[in-house]
Design a protein around this motif. Structure first.
Motif, PDB file in Angstrom:
ATOM      1  N   ARG A  69      -5.425  -0.131   9.437  1.00 21.67           N
ATOM      2  CA  ARG A  69      -4.531   0.270  10.391  1.00 21.67           C
ATOM      3  C   ARG A  69      -4.274   1.827  10.624  1.00 21.67           C
ATOM      4  O   ARG A  69      -3.393   2.271  11.362  1.00 21.67           O
ATOM      5  CB  ARG A  69      -3.216  -0.533  10.595  1.00 21.67           C
ATOM      6  CG  ARG A  69      -3.402  -1.988  10.428  1.00 21.67           C
ATOM      7  CD  ARG A  69      -2.208  -2.748  10.158  1.00 21.67           C
ATOM      8  NE  ARG A  69      -1.196  -2.889  11.260  1.00 21.67           N
ATOM      9  CZ  ARG A  69       0.051  -3.533  10.717  1.00 21.67           C
ATOM     10  NH1 ARG A  69       0.412  -3.981   9.742  1.00 21.67           N
ATOM     11  NH2 ARG A  69       1.086  -3.613  11.646  1.00 21.67           N
ATOM     12  N   SER A  70      -5.111   2.604   9.714  1.00 14.67           N
ATOM     13  CA  SER A  70      -5.017   4.091   9.748  1.00 14.67           C
ATOM     14  C   SER A  70      -5.405   4.513  11.205  1.00 14.67           C
ATOM     15  O   SER A  70      -6.374   3.826  11.868  1.00 14.67           O
ATOM     16  CB  SER A  70      -5.843   4.643   8.669  1.00 14.67           C
ATOM     17  OG  SER A  70      -5.512   4.180   7.300  1.00 14.67           O
ATOM     18  N   SER A  71      -4.669   5.892  11.248  1.00 14.38           N
ATOM     19  CA  SER A  71      -5.125   6.224  12.642  1.00 14.38           C
ATOM     20  C   SER A  71      -4.951   7.905  12.592  1.00 14.38           C
ATOM     21  O   SER A  71      -4.183   8.364  11.980  1.00 14.38           O
ATOM     22  CB  SER A  71      -4.004   5.983  13.787  1.00 14.38           C
ATOM     23  OG  SER A  71      -2.831   6.140  13.379  1.00 14.38           O
ATOM     24  N   ASN A  83       0.988  -1.292   0.044  1.00 11.88           N
ATOM     25  CA  ASN A  83       0.131  -0.011  -0.018  1.00 11.88           C
ATOM     26  C   ASN A  83       0.976   1.379  -0.093  1.00 11.88           C
ATOM     27  O   ASN A  83       1.884   1.422   0.623  1.00 11.88           O
ATOM     28  CB  ASN A  83      -0.761   0.067   1.227  1.00 11.88           C
ATOM     29  CG  ASN A  83      -0.020  -0.113   2.513  1.00 11.88           C
ATOM     30  OD1 ASN A  83       0.414  -1.083   2.972  1.00 11.88           O
ATOM     31  ND2 ASN A  83       0.220   1.345   3.105  1.00 11.88           N
ATOM     32  N   GLY A  84       0.358   2.312  -0.623  1.00 11.26           N
ATOM     33  CA  GLY A  84       0.942   3.617  -0.135  1.00 11.26           C
ATOM     34  C   GLY A  84       0.367   4.067   1.071  1.00 11.26           C
ATOM     35  O   GLY A  84      -0.194   3.646   1.767  1.00 11.26           O
ATOM     36  N   TRP A 134      -7.664  -0.500  -3.408  1.00 11.83           N
ATOM     37  CA  TRP A 134      -8.355  -0.009  -2.051  1.00 11.83           C
ATOM     38  C   TRP A 134      -7.431  -0.375  -0.850  1.00 11.83           C
ATOM     39  O   TRP A 134      -6.783  -1.361  -1.051  1.00 11.83           O
ATOM     40  CB  TRP A 134      -9.767  -0.279  -1.744  1.00 11.83           C
ATOM     41  CG  TRP A 134     -10.616   0.278  -2.761  1.00 11.83           C
ATOM     42  CD1 TRP A 134     -10.590   1.519  -3.634  1.00 11.83           C
ATOM     43  CD2 TRP A 134     -12.009  -0.018  -3.035  1.00 11.83           C
ATOM     44  NE1 TRP A 134     -11.780   1.801  -4.392  1.00 11.83           N
ATOM     45  CE2 TRP A 134     -12.540   0.908  -4.188  1.00 11.83           C
ATOM     46  CE3 TRP A 134     -12.957  -1.295  -2.752  1.00 11.83           C
ATOM     47  CZ2 TRP A 134     -13.980   0.653  -4.747  1.00 11.83           C
ATOM     48  CZ3 TRP A 134     -14.117  -1.476  -3.437  1.00 11.83           C
ATOM     49  CH2 TRP A 134     -14.549  -0.368  -4.385  1.00 11.83           C
ATOM     50  N   GLY A 135      -7.538   0.274   0.202  1.00 12.90           N
ATOM     51  CA  GLY A 135      -6.666  -0.158   1.287  1.00 12.90           C
ATOM     52  C   GLY A 135      -5.454   0.849   1.557  1.00 12.90           C
ATOM     53  O   GLY A 135      -4.449   0.179   2.257  1.00 12.90           O
ATOM     54  N   GLY A 136      -5.427   1.944   1.090  1.00 13.65           N
ATOM     55  CA  GLY A 136      -4.195   2.851   1.156  1.00 13.65           C
ATOM     56  C   GLY A 136      -4.316   3.261   2.908  1.00 13.65           C
ATOM     57  O   GLY A 136      -5.510   3.263   3.560  1.00 13.65           O
ATOM     58  N   HIS A 137      -3.113   3.761   3.258  1.00 15.49           N
ATOM     59  CA  HIS A 137      -3.061   4.004   4.810  1.00 15.49           C
ATOM     60  C   HIS A 137      -2.816   5.507   4.860  1.00 15.49           C
ATOM     61  O   HIS A 137      -1.895   5.996   4.249  1.00 15.49           O
ATOM     62  CB  HIS A 137      -1.865   3.057   5.216  1.00 15.49           C
ATOM     63  CG  HIS A 137      -1.808   3.456   6.799  1.00 15.49           C
ATOM     64  ND1 HIS A 137      -2.232   2.762   7.757  1.00 15.49           N
ATOM     65  CD2 HIS A 137      -0.709   4.240   7.468  1.00 15.49           C
ATOM     66  CE1 HIS A 137      -1.577   3.074   8.777  1.00 15.49           C
ATOM     67  NE2 HIS A 137      -0.855   4.068   8.585  1.00 15.49           N
ATOM     68  N   VAL A 138      -3.212   6.061   6.052  1.00 14.66           N
ATOM     69  CA  VAL A 138      -2.929   7.229   6.590  1.00 14.66           C
ATOM     70  C   VAL A 138      -2.613   7.001   8.176  1.00 14.66           C
ATOM     71  O   VAL A 138      -3.332   6.651   8.909  1.00 14.66           O
ATOM     72  CB  VAL A 138      -3.990   8.387   6.368  1.00 14.66           C
ATOM     73  CG1 VAL A 138      -5.305   8.101   6.927  1.00 14.66           C
ATOM     74  CG2 VAL A 138      -3.539   9.648   6.979  1.00 14.66           C
ATOM     75  N   THR A 139      -1.497   7.906   8.757  1.00 11.05           N
ATOM     76  CA  THR A 139      -1.117   7.917   9.877  1.00 11.05           C
ATOM     77  C   THR A 139      -1.040   9.500  10.205  1.00 11.05           C
ATOM     78  O   THR A 139      -0.112  10.126   9.696  1.00 11.05           O
ATOM     79  CB  THR A 139      -0.046   7.101  10.591  1.00 11.05           C
ATOM     80  OG1 THR A 139      -0.070   5.781  10.443  1.00 11.05           O
ATOM     81  CG2 THR A 139       0.355   7.884  11.739  1.00 11.05           C
ATOM     82  N   MET A 165      -9.717  15.842   1.352  1.00  5.75           N
ATOM     83  CA  MET A 165      -8.055  16.028   1.500  1.00  5.75           C
ATOM     84  C   MET A 165      -7.622  14.566   1.441  1.00  5.75           C
ATOM     85  O   MET A 165      -6.389  14.716   0.735  1.00  5.75           O
ATOM     86  CB  MET A 165      -7.982  16.428   2.933  1.00  5.75           C
ATOM     87  CG  MET A 165      -8.676  17.925   3.210  1.00  5.75           C
ATOM     88  SD  MET A 165      -8.150  18.589   4.658  1.00  5.75           S
ATOM     89  CE  MET A 165      -9.327  20.227   4.565  1.00  5.75           C
ATOM     90  N   ILE A 166      -8.013  13.761   1.890  1.00  5.01           N
ATOM     91  CA  ILE A 166      -7.210  12.255   1.862  1.00  5.01           C
ATOM     92  C   ILE A 166      -8.416  11.300   1.231  1.00  5.01           C
ATOM     93  O   ILE A 166      -9.443  11.173   1.761  1.00  5.01           O
ATOM     94  CB  ILE A 166      -7.065  11.885   3.423  1.00  5.01           C
ATOM     95  CG1 ILE A 166      -5.977  12.740   3.855  1.00  5.01           C
ATOM     96  CG2 ILE A 166      -6.302  10.403   3.211  1.00  5.01           C
ATOM     97  CD1 ILE A 166      -5.767  12.779   5.276  1.00  5.01           C
ATOM     98  N   SER A 167      -8.044  10.954   0.277  1.00  2.32           N
ATOM     99  CA  SER A 167      -8.853   9.700  -0.421  1.00  2.32           C
ATOM    100  C   SER A 167      -8.335   8.178  -0.692  1.00  2.32           C
ATOM    101  O   SER A 167      -7.051   8.334  -1.125  1.00  2.32           O
ATOM    102  CB  SER A 167      -9.667  10.120  -1.625  1.00  2.32           C
ATOM    103  OG  SER A 167     -10.171   9.423  -2.481  1.00  2.32           O
ATOM    104  N   MET A 168      -8.812   7.443  -0.363  1.00  2.00           N
ATOM    105  CA  MET A 168      -8.383   6.143  -0.774  1.00  2.00           C
ATOM    106  C   MET A 168      -9.196   5.310  -2.133  1.00  2.00           C
ATOM    107  O   MET A 168      -8.645   4.283  -2.296  1.00  2.00           O
ATOM    108  CB  MET A 168      -8.965   4.925   0.465  1.00  2.00           C
ATOM    109  CG  MET A 168      -8.384   5.448   2.016  1.00  2.00           C
ATOM    110  SD  MET A 168      -6.497   6.003   2.093  1.00  2.00           S
ATOM    111  CE  MET A 168      -6.559   6.774   3.762  1.00  2.00           C
TER     112      MET A 168
END
Length: 258
Positions: A116-118, A48-49, A82-87, A65-68
């Motif tokens: 696991r994004s948070s 994933n990105g 699908w399934g991109g990650h943001v922390t 602002m943030i799109s998966m």
């Protein structure tokens, strides 16, 4: 992609003549069939990105602002990405253009592995909507402040989220039935429910129409958990509609209208 203390905002021409425009999205591609890589451990080029927001980063005036959702590729291929990650840690999300055009912070797409994004210690202000989640589970929110949002801070659609420890939701501008701090919506029985639990530090909800609205929340394995929160004022602090499987205990309900 790492935003370390920087600002992502809309383009402004001479004399700020484009100030009212919105930029589109930071699009994060994922791998729908693999567990997400996390910050500091990105070593699979086929994985994933990832977007890592830290040290008072600031995103403002974006549409989503943030799109998966990898909208730049053919629609038939998008589910594979699908399934991109943001922390996001200590990050501010704001919109200075009012509530036009449904500006929101993030959209999460269908992903069958734990997301696991948070978001931790973030401020979300003056948005039409906060974060939306479709058919995923696991995105975690801790010690965030949500204020001045038009529709909802957190919306789930056949999805489950973790809202734990010290989040604050100011719903004071809400006066309509379709507005809520947290809106949990299910069209069929999903496996796991959402957790809204201030076990160590209570989540705080202030005013508005609904603090938590749950429609069709009949989960299969784990119930929707609403525990150890403080609700102050508002019309309906916890509103359950339709089929229901909830575990509700240890909350302080202070001065609701109903």
């Amino acid at each position: 992609m790492i935003v370390n203390g920087g600002t992502v905002t809309n383009a402004k021409g001479p004399n700020d003549c484009y100030q009212s425009d919105q930029w589109g999205s930071i699009v994060i591609e994922g791998n729908a069939n693999q567990q997400q890589q996390l910050p500091g451990n990105v070593n699979d080029p086929n994985g994933n990105g990832m977007l890592h927001l830290i040290n008072n980063a600031h995103l403002e005036n974006g549409h989503t602002m943030i799109s998966m959702n990898a909208s730049h590729i053919p629609s038939s291929d998008r589910p594979n990405y699908w399934g991109g990650h943001v922390t996001a840690v200590n990050t501010t999300f704001t919109n200075n253009n009012g509530f036009t055009n449904y500006a929101r912070v993030a959209e999460f797409m269908k992903y069958h592995i734990e997301d696991r994004s948070s978001f931790t210690g973030c401020t979300i202000s003056n948005m039409a909507g906060g974060m939306t989640h479709w058919s995923n589970h696991g995105v975690t929110y801790e010690r965030n402040t949500f204020d001045t949002y038009q529709r909802h801070a957190l919306l789930t659609y056949d999805a489950a989220i973790e809202v734990i420890n010290g989040n604050t939701f100011d719903n004071s501008i809400h006066n309509q039935f379709d507005q809520a701090a947290i809106d949990l919506y299910q069209t069929y029985p999903i496996t796991n429910g959402s957790t809204i639990d201030g076990d160590n530090i209570p989540n705080q909800f202030y005013g508005g129409y609904h603090s938590i609205y749950s429609d069709g929340g009949a989960t299969i394995e784990e119930p929707n958990i609403i525990e150890n929160n403080v609700f102050t004022g508002g019309q309906y602090q916890i509103y359950l509609s339709g089929a229901s499987r909830h575990q509700i205990e240890g909350n302080d309900l202070i001065g609701p209208v109903y």
